[in-house]
Every structure is written in structure tokens, then in C-alpha cells.
Design a protein around this motif. Structure first.
Motif, PDB file in Angstrom:
ATOM      1  N   LEU A 249       0.782  -1.122   0.098  1.00 42.55           N
ATOM      2  CA  LEU A 249       0.061   0.119   0.100  1.00 42.55           C
ATOM      3  C   LEU A 249       0.769   1.216   0.036  1.00 42.55           C
ATOM      4  O   LEU A 249       1.963   1.302   0.530  1.00 42.55           O
ATOM      5  CB  LEU A 249      -0.834  -0.100   1.249  1.00 42.55           C
ATOM      6  N   ALA A 250       0.300   2.303  -0.348  1.00 41.78           N
ATOM      7  CA  ALA A 250       1.033   3.541  -0.690  1.00 41.78           C
ATOM      8  C   ALA A 250       1.624   4.144   0.421  1.00 41.78           C
ATOM      9  O   ALA A 250       2.829   4.708   0.510  1.00 41.78           O
ATOM     10  CB  ALA A 250       0.109   4.677  -1.291  1.00 41.78           C
ATOM     11  N   GLY A 251       0.978   3.742   1.678  1.00 41.70           N
ATOM     12  CA  GLY A 251       1.579   4.614   3.071  1.00 41.70           C
ATOM     13  C   GLY A 251       2.621   3.350   3.685  1.00 41.70           C
ATOM     14  O   GLY A 251       2.877   3.978   4.879  1.00 41.70           O
ATOM     15  N   GLY A 252       2.987   2.589   3.248  1.00 41.02           N
ATOM     16  CA  GLY A 252       3.820   1.653   3.667  1.00 41.02           C
ATOM     17  C   GLY A 252       3.372   0.213   4.135  1.00 41.02           C
ATOM     18  O   GLY A 252       4.324  -0.609   4.682  1.00 41.02           O
ATOM     19  N   GLY A 253       1.959   0.128   4.184  1.00 42.37           N
ATOM     20  CA  GLY A 253       1.269  -1.063   4.713  1.00 42.37           C
ATOM     21  C   GLY A 253       1.001  -2.091   3.848  1.00 42.37           C
ATOM     22  O   GLY A 253       1.879  -2.029   2.607  1.00 42.37           O
ATOM     23  N   SER A 254       0.243  -3.320   3.911  1.00 44.27           N
ATOM     24  CA  SER A 254      -0.111  -4.259   3.031  1.00 44.27           C
ATOM     25  C   SER A 254      -1.399  -4.464   3.271  1.00 44.27           C
ATOM     26  O   SER A 254      -2.027  -4.381   4.339  1.00 44.27           O
ATOM     27  CB  SER A 254       0.936  -5.334   3.535  1.00 44.27           C
ATOM     28  N   LEU A 255      -1.879  -5.089   2.043  1.00 51.76           N
ATOM     29  CA  LEU A 255      -3.269  -5.556   2.044  1.00 51.76           C
ATOM     30  C   LEU A 255      -3.051  -7.157   1.873  1.00 51.76           C
ATOM     31  O   LEU A 255      -2.439  -7.660   0.834  1.00 51.76           O
ATOM     32  CB  LEU A 255      -3.991  -4.940   0.975  1.00 51.76           C
ATOM     33  N   PHE A 256      -3.787  -8.074   2.659  1.00 49.23           N
ATOM     34  CA  PHE A 256      -3.489  -9.171   2.644  1.00 49.23           C
ATOM     35  C   PHE A 256      -4.623 -10.021   1.911  1.00 49.23           C
ATOM     36  O   PHE A 256      -5.798  -9.691   2.866  1.00 49.23           O
ATOM     37  CB  PHE A 256      -3.374  -9.981   3.902  1.00 49.23           C
ATOM     38  N   VAL A 257      -4.951 -10.830   1.092  1.00 47.36           N
ATOM     39  CA  VAL A 257      -6.055 -11.443   0.589  1.00 47.36           C
ATOM     40  C   VAL A 257      -5.821 -13.114   0.769  1.00 47.36           C
ATOM     41  O   VAL A 257      -4.815 -13.436  -0.030  1.00 47.36           O
ATOM     42  CB  VAL A 257      -6.422 -11.204  -0.829  1.00 47.36           C
ATOM     43  N   MET A 258      -6.526 -13.761   1.645  1.00 49.32           N
ATOM     44  CA  MET A 258      -6.063 -14.978   2.173  1.00 49.32           C
ATOM     45  C   MET A 258      -7.247 -15.960   1.950  1.00 49.32           C
ATOM     46  O   MET A 258      -8.064 -16.096   2.846  1.00 49.32           O
ATOM     47  CB  MET A 258      -5.302 -15.109   3.334  1.00 49.32           C
ATOM     48  N   PRO A 259      -7.524 -16.746   1.071  1.00 53.52           N
ATOM     49  CA  PRO A 259      -8.424 -17.608   0.837  1.00 53.52           C
ATOM     50  C   PRO A 259      -8.006 -19.152   1.274  1.00 53.52           C
ATOM     51  O   PRO A 259      -6.987 -19.453   1.337  1.00 53.52           O
ATOM     52  CB  PRO A 259      -8.812 -17.695  -0.716  1.00 53.52           C
ATOM     53  N   ALA A 260      -9.089 -19.960   1.648  1.00 51.15           N
ATOM     54  CA  ALA A 260      -8.848 -21.316   1.781  1.00 51.15           C
ATOM     55  C   ALA A 260     -10.166 -22.188   1.961  1.00 51.15           C
ATOM     56  O   ALA A 260     -11.347 -21.372   2.127  1.00 51.15           O
ATOM     57  CB  ALA A 260      -8.161 -21.425   3.362  1.00 51.15           C
ATOM     58  N   CYS A 261     -10.362 -23.386   1.981  1.00 55.63           N
ATOM     59  CA  CYS A 261     -11.601 -24.111   1.625  1.00 55.63           C
ATOM     60  C   CYS A 261     -11.184 -25.763   2.320  1.00 55.63           C
ATOM     61  O   CYS A 261     -10.171 -26.006   2.030  1.00 55.63           O
ATOM     62  CB  CYS A 261     -12.231 -23.972   0.509  1.00 55.63           C
ATOM     63  N   ASP A 262     -12.220 -26.220   2.728  1.00 59.83           N
ATOM     64  CA  ASP A 262     -12.458 -27.552   2.725  1.00 59.83           C
ATOM     65  C   ASP A 262     -13.549 -28.126   2.268  1.00 59.83           C
ATOM     66  O   ASP A 262     -14.036 -27.490   1.181  1.00 59.83           O
ATOM     67  CB  ASP A 262     -12.265 -27.977   4.280  1.00 59.83           C
ATOM     68  N   ALA A 263     -13.886 -29.394   2.373  1.00 53.73           N
ATOM     69  CA  ALA A 263     -15.257 -29.931   1.764  1.00 53.73           C
ATOM     70  C   ALA A 263     -16.719 -29.044   2.208  1.00 53.73           C
ATOM     71  O   ALA A 263     -17.552 -29.319   1.692  1.00 53.73           O
ATOM     72  CB  ALA A 263     -15.181 -31.412   2.355  1.00 53.73           C
ATOM     73  N   ARG A 264     -16.501 -28.543   3.383  1.00 54.54           N
ATOM     74  CA  ARG A 264     -17.871 -27.845   3.946  1.00 54.54           C
ATOM     75  C   ARG A 264     -17.880 -26.214   3.825  1.00 54.54           C
ATOM     76  O   ARG A 264     -18.718 -25.661   3.515  1.00 54.54           O
ATOM     77  CB  ARG A 264     -17.952 -28.245   5.309  1.00 54.54           C
ATOM     78  N   LEU A 265     -16.721 -25.696   4.001  1.00 54.14           N
ATOM     79  CA  LEU A 265     -16.473 -24.388   4.232  1.00 54.14           C
ATOM     80  C   LEU A 265     -15.601 -23.556   3.096  1.00 54.14           C
ATOM     81  O   LEU A 265     -14.693 -24.286   2.842  1.00 54.14           O
ATOM     82  CB  LEU A 265     -16.141 -23.819   5.429  1.00 54.14           C
ATOM     83  N   ALA A 266     -15.712 -22.414   2.962  1.00 54.60           N
ATOM     84  CA  ALA A 266     -14.803 -21.448   2.169  1.00 54.60           C
ATOM     85  C   ALA A 266     -14.459 -20.301   3.017  1.00 54.60           C
ATOM     86  O   ALA A 266     -15.717 -19.840   3.294  1.00 54.60           O
ATOM     87  CB  ALA A 266     -15.145 -21.427   0.614  1.00 54.60           C
ATOM     88  N   ILE A 267     -13.302 -19.777   2.950  1.00 57.15           N
ATOM     89  CA  ILE A 267     -13.017 -18.617   3.585  1.00 57.15           C
ATOM     90  C   ILE A 267     -12.300 -17.508   2.802  1.00 57.15           C
ATOM     91  O   ILE A 267     -11.429 -17.895   2.016  1.00 57.15           O
ATOM     92  CB  ILE A 267     -12.581 -18.531   4.964  1.00 57.15           C
ATOM     93  N   THR A 268     -12.481 -16.448   2.899  1.00 54.58           N
ATOM     94  CA  THR A 268     -11.517 -15.295   2.560  1.00 54.58           C
ATOM     95  C   THR A 268     -11.127 -14.539   3.404  1.00 54.58           C
ATOM     96  O   THR A 268     -12.299 -13.988   4.241  1.00 54.58           O
ATOM     97  CB  THR A 268     -12.154 -14.652   1.200  1.00 54.58           C
ATOM     98  N   LYS A 269     -10.032 -14.369   3.801  1.00 55.55           N
ATOM     99  CA  LYS A 269      -9.484 -13.157   4.983  1.00 55.55           C
ATOM    100  C   LYS A 269      -9.024 -12.116   4.139  1.00 55.55           C
ATOM    101  O   LYS A 269      -8.297 -12.156   3.208  1.00 55.55           O
ATOM    102  CB  LYS A 269      -8.350 -13.826   5.715  1.00 55.55           C
ATOM    103  N   LEU A 270      -9.542 -11.104   4.643  1.00 54.30           N
ATOM    104  CA  LEU A 270      -9.107  -9.854   3.926  1.00 54.30           C
ATOM    105  C   LEU A 270      -8.856  -8.777   5.067  1.00 54.30           C
ATOM    106  O   LEU A 270      -9.675  -8.217   5.640  1.00 54.30           O
ATOM    107  CB  LEU A 270     -10.365  -9.259   3.089  1.00 54.30           C
ATOM    108  N   ILE A 271      -7.496  -8.528   5.095  1.00 56.49           N
ATOM    109  CA  ILE A 271      -7.133  -7.600   6.172  1.00 56.49           C
ATOM    110  C   ILE A 271      -6.037  -6.913   5.718  1.00 56.49           C
ATOM    111  O   ILE A 271      -5.496  -6.965   4.756  1.00 56.49           O
ATOM    112  CB  ILE A 271      -6.517  -8.468   7.460  1.00 56.49           C
ATOM    113  N   THR A 272      -5.768  -5.718   6.304  1.00 54.85           N
ATOM    114  CA  THR A 272      -4.847  -4.781   6.306  1.00 54.85           C
ATOM    115  C   THR A 272      -3.812  -4.828   7.498  1.00 54.85           C
ATOM    116  O   THR A 272      -3.902  -4.912   8.500  1.00 54.85           O
ATOM    117  CB  THR A 272      -5.142  -3.272   6.159  1.00 54.85           C
ATOM    118  N   PHE A 273      -2.381  -4.491   7.017  1.00 56.03           N
ATOM    119  CA  PHE A 273      -1.330  -4.587   8.135  1.00 56.03           C
ATOM    120  C   PHE A 273      -0.591  -3.204   8.033  1.00 56.03           C
ATOM    121  O   PHE A 273       0.092  -2.910   6.975  1.00 56.03           O
ATOM    122  CB  PHE A 273      -0.470  -5.607   7.942  1.00 56.03           C
TER     123      PHE A 273
END
Length: 302
Positions: A42-66
């Protein structure tokens, strides 16, 4: 309406011992798929993290800034959410508080590693860095290992004193220490969770130490002096959380260590007996969306 869990509701759904067990179960689940995460500077020196994962029942996406310097703005360094979907219907089933999940699942991973690898678990526990991760690890090691004494080292005496007070409220013995390197000689359990912008620890841990190195999760970040990491590679045992550490474990990469040759936590879970050796254990944690999936699975169960 999709349940939107508050930070407190998210925490209540993720007790540390149960979360450590959920993480261990996930590492045995062959249906789990975790693609490489995307890290957008990111322009200010941070980061945007996009983190997907799934199994047979669930799917997730983690969307966070650091944002490393957010303390100067009186804001948390990590912000965002974890969105949970039904893997079959595609329906969104919950939204979890991202910073709370990050803190608790990271500490629960360290707890699981300590259960499997630590030569001794009675403490005292040394925590270097008195922020969110310091608090989470204190709670996790107290709840999951029964640790009763903690020493806290921090660049901020006020932050260290606040964590010591929290430990007292949990019924623990606690004190602030000025010299983390000197404290290593007295503490068989160590958690380093500093901002990892510079080396914070220069001394060697005890021969019976378990170290959870949490702060550095990019190649440029570092907490432990390279010569200490190289000494640990010879005298003890290095274990990483996942294969993502091959290109993210700043402490080890900057020490010139071949991270790809190291065992992962999944290897340990599948055969813990082969990974117990004499000497100190250094567990390098970098983060993985699989841990967030384990948290989502537990939260929905509860």
C-alpha cells in the motif's frame, strides 16, 4: 441476515485449547486447500492481505490490512474481516472479526507447537513484545499449558506494565524485565512478538527452551539475530508453521538457513515422536489462511 460477530463474540467462539485442537484436526484433513496468499503493498507503507482457504464444507477469505506504524495513529496494526461461505451452496454464513481471529489463531498455533515440541512447559514464560500478540500468547499458554508465571519485555514500559497487570488479573505471577537477552537464561518458554523492524534478541535461549518466533512474517522482517538462528540450527531444532515460511521466514532467511529443508507443523502433527530431540526448539510462525479456516470451523460449531 449473515451473522456479523463482534470482536468479543469472535473471541468467545474461539477458546485457546479448543482452537489448538481445531488447528491440529485441520492439519489432518486432506480436503483442505490453501492457495498462496496475495500481499498488495500500500502507498502508506502497509500491506493488504487476501487469504482464501476451503475444505469440503466451508470456504473463507481473509481480507485484512497490516499497517506497522498505526500505533502512532492510535489504531490497531491489523484491521479487516474473515468472510465464511458454505462450500456447497455458496451462501455466506458468517463474518468474523479479522484482528481477533488473527491474534487468537496465531497464539493457538504456538500453543499446539509447544504441546508437541517443548522440552518443558512449566515456565516461566518470557514474552518479548507487549502488544496484541503478547496478550494473546499469554492467555493461550496460561489456558492451554497451565503456565503460572510470565516475564514481559517491551520497548514500552507502559505496555509491559499493562500486560503484567492483565496476567495478575488472570491469577498469574508476572513482572516486567528490562533486558530480554538476560531473561532468556531463566525462561524455558519464549514468545517473540515484536514489530520485527530490527533485531530484538541477541542471546542464545536455554538448552531446554521452546521459542515461538511470531513477529517476523516477511523476508524483510526480523526479531532474532542471525548468529543465534544459525546456532539454533546446529544445537537445536528449527520447525516452521507451513511451507509458506520458505519465502516468508525473515529471521531464518536473513540467517542464510535453508528453510525448505525444515519440518513443518503438519509434519510434527503426523509424527511428533520423530521431531522430539535434545536441545532448544525454535518454532517460526509466519501465518497461513488454514489457521483462519480452522477458526471459522470452530466458530460455526460453537
Amino acid at each position: 441476515m449473515t451473522p456479523l460477530l463482534t470482536p468479543q463474540q469472535t473471541a468467545d467462539a474461539l477458546p485457546y485449547p479448543e482452537l489448538a485442537a481445531a488447528i491440529e484436526a485441520l492439519l489432518r484433513d486432506t480436503s483442505v486447500v490453501v492457495p498462496a496468499r496475495t500481499v498488495q503493498p500500500l502507498a502508506g507503507g502497509g500491506s493488504l492481505f487476501v487469504m482464501p482457504a476451503c475444505d469440503a464444507r466451508l470456504a473463507i477469505t481473509k481480507l485484512i490490512t497490516f499497517i506497522p506504524d498505526n500505533a502512532s495513529r492510535n489504531r490497531p496494526a491489523i484491521q479487516g474481516d474473515i468472510v465464511v461461505f458454505d462450500a456447497v451452496s455458496g451462501q455466506r454464513t458468517a463474518i468474523l472479526d479479522g484482528p481477533t481471529v488473527t491474534a487468537r489463531r496465531t497464539a493457538a498455533v504456538s500453543l499446539l507447537a509447544a504441546r508437541l515440541l517443548a522440552p518443558r512447559t512449566d515456565g516461566p514464560l518470557l514474552i518479548v513484545g507487549a502488544g496484541v500478540q503478547g496478550r494473546a500468547h499469554l492467555e493461550a499458554f496460561h489456558a492451554g499449558l497451565g503456565v503460572q508465571e510470565v516475564w514481559v519485555a517491551s520497548r514500552s514500559p507502559a505496555s509491559a506494565d499493562a500486560l503484567v497487570l492483565h496476567a495478575h488479573r488472570l491469577g498469574m505471577r508476572a513482572r516486567r524485565v528490562a533486558d530480554a537477552d538476560a531473561a532468556l537464561a531463566k525462561c524455558p518458554l519464549v514468545v517473540s512478538c515484536t514489530p520485527a523492524q530490527a533485531v530484538a534478541l541477541h542471546a542464545q535461549p536455554r538448552a531446554d527452551a521452546f521459542v515461538a518466533a511470531v513477529g517476523a512474517f516477511t523476508p524483510r522482517m526480523v526479531e532474532w539475530a542471525p548468529e543465534v538462528c544459525r546456532w539454533l540450527a546446529v544445537q537445536g531444532r528449527l520447525v516452521v508453521d507451513t511451507r509458506d515460511a520458505d519465502h516468508e521466514a525473515g529471521d531464518l532467511l536473513q540467517a542464510g538457513i535453508n528453510v525448505h529443508a525444515l519440518a513443518t507443523l503438519a509434519d510434527v502433527v503426523r509424527d511428533a515422536t520423530t521431531h522430539r530431540r535434545h536441545g532448544p526448539v525454535f518454532f517460526k510462525s509466519c501465518g497461513w489462511a488454514g489457521w483462519d479456516l480452522a477458526a471459522a470451523r470452530l466458530a460455526l460449531q460453537r
